[in-house]
Design an enzyme around this catalytic site. Sequence first.
Site, PDB file in Angstrom:
ATOM      1  N   GLY A 111       0.817  -1.343   0.100  1.00  0.00           N
ATOM      2  CA  GLY A 111      -0.111  -0.195  -0.140  1.00  0.00           C
ATOM      3  C   GLY A 111       0.782   1.247   0.012  1.00  0.00           C
ATOM      4  O   GLY A 111       2.117   1.189   0.470  1.00  0.00           O
ATOM      5  N   LEU A 126       6.282   1.595   4.427  1.00  0.00           N
ATOM      6  CA  LEU A 126       7.509   1.746   3.532  1.00  0.00           C
ATOM      7  C   LEU A 126       8.052   3.011   4.355  1.00  0.00           C
ATOM      8  O   LEU A 126       9.372   3.468   3.896  1.00  0.00           O
ATOM      9  CB  LEU A 126       7.067   2.258   2.285  1.00  0.00           C
ATOM     10  CG  LEU A 126       6.422   0.871   1.332  1.00  0.00           C
ATOM     11  CD1 LEU A 126       5.983   1.487   0.037  1.00  0.00           C
ATOM     12  CD2 LEU A 126       7.580  -0.353   1.368  1.00  0.00           C
TER      13      LEU A 126
HETATM   14 NI    NI Z   1       2.362   2.920   5.608  1.00  0.00          NI
END
Ligand code: NI
Length: 174
Positions: A46, A93
Amino acid sequence: MAQLTILCYPDARLHTVAKPVHAVDTRIRSLIADMLETMYEAKGIGLAATQVNVHERLVLVDVSEERNEPMVLINPQITWASAEKQVGEEGCLSVPGIYDGVERSLAIKVQALDGEGRLREIAAEGLLAVCIQHEMDHLMGKVFVEYLSPLKRNRIKTKMLKVQRDEARGNTTT
Ligand code: NI
């Protein structure tokens, strides 16, 4: 297409609250293409626009095995969330290498525009539900580590800053 730079925690820009997308136009389609490339390259499931320093309500998710079922959610709204919750391990991330448990609704319903600007209602459960809730938090300026205890969060912050310092040093000497 171009790969975009992902902001890393504790970058203050990750706490920006995103504004609605006004029109699903060429600019947004081009942003979607760049964000998809960035997400797949980083092996994420995502990515929120917030993470690439664009503060508009747009997230991408792809929880498929084959990494070929991208879902685009523009101006997403959760219309229903199950009372039943579950703690699952999450990563991000923007916080590389850190994984910890976060409690989320087991199932949700979300209304959003897709990449063509069509209104969709998505019923999600399991990993997809977790992922959508995680990405929508980014749009509110919230990173998953903020669910953790202040002690844990401070440790993560210190670790991230050290990694970033070391990387910056590495870059100047090579
Ligand atoms: Ni995130």
